[in-house]
Write a protein that holds these residues in place. Sequence first.
Motif, mmCIF file in Angstrom:
data_model
loop_
_atom_site.group_PDB
_atom_site.id
_atom_site.type_symbol
_atom_site.label_atom_id
_atom_site.label_comp_id
_atom_site.label_asym_id
_atom_site.label_seq_id
_atom_site.Cartn_x
_atom_site.Cartn_y
_atom_site.Cartn_z
ATOM 1 N N MET A 62 34.139 32.184 45.102
ATOM 2 C CA MET A 62 35.503 31.886 44.751
ATOM 3 C C MET A 62 35.657 31.783 43.232
ATOM 4 N N TRP A 63 34.683 31.169 42.554
ATOM 5 C CA TRP A 63 34.803 31.033 41.110
ATOM 6 C C TRP A 63 34.717 32.371 40.394
ATOM 7 N N TRP A 64 34.018 33.321 40.977
ATOM 8 C CA TRP A 64 33.971 34.661 40.370
ATOM 9 C C TRP A 64 35.367 35.274 40.378
ATOM 10 N N ILE A 65 36.066 35.148 41.494
ATOM 11 C CA ILE A 65 37.414 35.706 41.610
ATOM 12 C C ILE A 65 38.374 34.958 40.697
ATOM 13 N N PHE A 66 38.241 33.649 40.616
ATOM 14 C CA PHE A 66 39.078 32.858 39.718
ATOM 15 C C PHE A 66 38.904 33.328 38.278
ATOM 16 N N TYR A 67 37.658 33.601 37.896
ATOM 17 C CA TYR A 67 37.387 34.111 36.553
ATOM 18 C C TYR A 67 38.025 35.484 36.342
ATOM 19 N N VAL A 68 37.915 36.370 37.315
ATOM 20 C CA VAL A 68 38.491 37.717 37.192
ATOM 21 C C VAL A 68 40.007 37.631 37.026
ATOM 22 N N PHE A 69 40.659 36.777 37.812
ATOM 23 C CA PHE A 69 42.109 36.611 37.675
ATOM 24 C C PHE A 69 42.474 36.019 36.312
ATOM 25 N N ALA A 70 41.679 35.079 35.820
ATOM 26 C CA ALA A 70 41.948 34.485 34.511
ATOM 27 C C ALA A 70 41.808 35.511 33.398
ATOM 28 N N VAL A 71 40.802 36.369 33.514
ATOM 29 C CA VAL A 71 40.632 37.429 32.517
ATOM 30 C C VAL A 71 41.796 38.414 32.587
ATOM 31 N N ALA A 72 42.212 38.764 33.791
ATOM 32 C CA ALA A 72 43.336 39.694 33.945
ATOM 33 C C ALA A 72 44.621 39.094 33.384
ATOM 34 N N ALA A 73 44.822 37.803 33.579
ATOM 35 C CA ALA A 73 46.043 37.164 33.102
ATOM 36 C C ALA A 73 46.037 36.957 31.592
ATOM 37 N N GLY A 117 43.770 38.504 29.336
ATOM 38 C CA GLY A 117 43.361 39.679 28.580
ATOM 39 C C GLY A 117 42.119 39.452 27.742
ATOM 40 N N ALA A 118 41.537 38.263 27.820
ATOM 41 C CA ALA A 118 40.337 37.945 27.045
ATOM 42 C C ALA A 118 39.145 37.813 27.978
ATOM 43 N N TRP A 119 38.036 38.481 27.634
ATOM 44 C CA TRP A 119 36.837 38.414 28.466
ATOM 45 C C TRP A 119 36.170 37.050 28.383
ATOM 46 N N LEU A 120 36.257 36.401 27.240
ATOM 47 C CA LEU A 120 35.699 35.054 27.104
ATOM 48 C C LEU A 120 36.772 34.055 27.498
ATOM 49 N N HIS A 121 36.570 33.412 28.620
ATOM 50 C CA HIS A 121 37.549 32.472 29.149
ATOM 51 C C HIS A 121 36.804 31.247 29.660
ATOM 52 N N TRP A 122 37.409 30.085 29.584
ATOM 53 C CA TRP A 122 36.743 28.851 29.993
ATOM 54 C C TRP A 122 36.345 28.856 31.461
ATOM 55 N N THR A 123 37.001 29.646 32.283
ATOM 56 C CA THR A 123 36.666 29.671 33.709
ATOM 57 C C THR A 123 35.291 30.289 33.969
#
Length: 71
Positions: free
Chosen positions: A1-12, A14-20
């Motif tokens: 689930m956290w992998w998908i949360f990270y992918v959505f955060a990156v998509a939203a 636009g930055a590959w480095l995200h706290w998630t």
Amino acid sequence: MWWIFYVFAVAASGAWLHWTALGFIALTAQFIPAMRMGESISVAKYPGYRDYQGTTPALIPRPWNKRGVGT
């Protein structure tokens, strides 16, 4: 689930480095040793499990790997 949360955060964002990323890194770091421990318990408990490990990937399925099919 956290992998998908990270992918959505990156998509939203636009930055590959995200706290998630901290979430999926931490959970993956916990999951892999637990998986190895379970595999070692299965090897000790079931004599044929070592053969099974030789033909089956532990984590990521590989449908292109036809080794062990039909044996």
